[in-house]
Design a protein around this motif. Structure first.
Motif: not given
Length: 281
Positions: A39-40, A23-30, A261-263, A32-33
Motif C-alpha cells: 500500500a505504501a 496462521t502463526s502470529p509471526r506469519g500474520a504479522l509478516a 468488513m472483510n477482515g 500485514f507488513l
C-alpha cells in the motif's frame, strides 16, 4: 497411505480431521507488513505521478493531499453520519439476502426436484444487472433506505445462495448415512450435520455478499442521488465546485470500510469454523 500429490508435484501433508492449520502470529504479522509495504509503494507511486502534473492537479491531487483530507473526514461528524447510513443499508440488505438465500440454498442443495424446478428461475434472475433495476425500485420505493436495502439484497443473495448450495452438496456422505442409520430426524440432521458442514462456504459467500453489497449500495446512492450515504457525499462533493481531494478521500475511506468488513468476516470465519482447514486465516 501415501499423501496426495498437489498440482505442483509436491506431496501435500494430509490434514487430520478436526484440526485446523492456523496462521502463526509471526506469519500474520509478516502478511500485514507485506500488505502495508504494498500500500505504501502504491501511495508513493501515486504521489510521484500526481506531482509530475501530467494531469491537472485540480482533477488528480497528490496522495499526501488525499490522505490529509481522509484524516479530516474520519473526525468529521457529518461524514460519519453518511458512513453510518451506508452501513445500515448494506448490512440490512445482506441480512435480508441471508434470510432468503440460506434456507433456499439448503432446500436446493438437499432435494434434486427443488433444484430442477428453481434453477431456471434463479438463472434468469441472476442474469439481471443489479444497477438495471434501480429505476424500477425508485418508482416503487422512492429514494430512501428501503430502496438501498432492496438493491443490496438483490445483488448479495446470489453469492450466498450458490455457496450454500455447494456447501450442502459437499456434506460428507458418511455423516449423512450415519444420521440416517441412527434415525436422526430430518430437521436435526440439517441443524447438526448439514449446516455445520456448509458453514465455511456460507461464510465465504457472506464475504462476497458484503463486498458486492457495499459497491452496489454506494453506486445506487450516486446514481439515484439519495439524501444520505457515502455515495451522496461523493456526489455532493463532485457538484459543489468539484473538490477532487474530498472525492478521492471519500472513495479511499469507502475502500478501507470494505477492507475492515472483510477482515471482520475472516475473523468470524476463523472463530466459527475451527474444524475446517480450508477457510481463510
Amino acid at each position: 497411505m501415501n499423501a496426495p500429490v498437489t498440482t505442483t508435484g509436491v506431496r501435500a501433508e494430509p490434514r487430520r480431521p478436526g484440526v485446523r492449520r492456523r496462521t502463526s502470529p509471526r506469519g500474520a504479522l509478516a502478511a500485514f507488513l507485506r500488505g502495508t509495504a504494498g500500500a505504501a509503494l502504491l501511495t508513493l507511486a501515486f504521489e510521484v505521478f500526481a506531482r509530475l502534473e501530467l494531469v491537472d492537479p485540480r482533477l488528480l491531487p497528490p496522495a499526501g493531499v488525499i490522505l490529509g483530507e481522509a484524516l479530516r473526514l474520519l473526525v468529521d461528524p457529518a461524514f460519519l453520519v453518511e458512513v453510518w447510513a451506508t452501513l445500515v443499508a448494506v448490512l440490512g440488505g445482506v441480512a435480508l439476502a441471508a434470510a432468503i438465500a440460506v434456507p433456499l440454498g439448503v432446500l436446493i442443495g438437499s432435494y434434486r426436484l427443488a433444484a430442477l424446478g428453481l434453477t431456471p428461475i434463479i438463472d434468469s434472475l441472476r442474469s439481471v444487472p443489479g444497477i438495471a433495476i434501480i429505476p424500477l425500485l425508485v418508482l416503487v420505493m422512492g429514494q430512501g433506505v428501503s430502496m438501498k436495502v432492496t438493491i443490496v439484497a438483490f445483488v448479495a443473495v446470489w453469492p450466498l445462495l450458490f455457496n450454500t448450495v455447494y456447501g450442502v452438496r459437499g456434506v460428507d456422505p458418511v455423516a449423512m448415512e450415519t444420521a440416517r442409520a441412527f434415525r436422526v430426524p430430518v430437521h436435526r440432521t440439517w441443524w447438526r450435520v448439514v449446516l455445520p458442514s456448509a458453514l465455511p462456504l456460507v461464510l465465504t459467500g457472506l464475504r462476497l455478499a458484503l463486498a458486492t453489497g457495499l459497491t452496489v449500495g454506494i453506486a445506487a446512492e450516486i446514481a439515484v442521488g439519495t439524501r444520505d450515504g457515502v455515495g451522496y457525499f461523493i456526489l455532493r462533493a463532485s457538484y459543489a465546485g468539484f473538490h477532487a481531494d474530498t472525492v478521492f478521500a471519500a472513495v479511499t475511506l469507502a475502500g478501507v470500510l470494505g477492507y475492515l468488513m472483510n477482515g471482520i468476516t475472516v475473523a468470524l470465519t476463523n472463530r466459527l469454523v475451527v474444524w475446517d482447514g480450508k477457510g481463510p486465516s
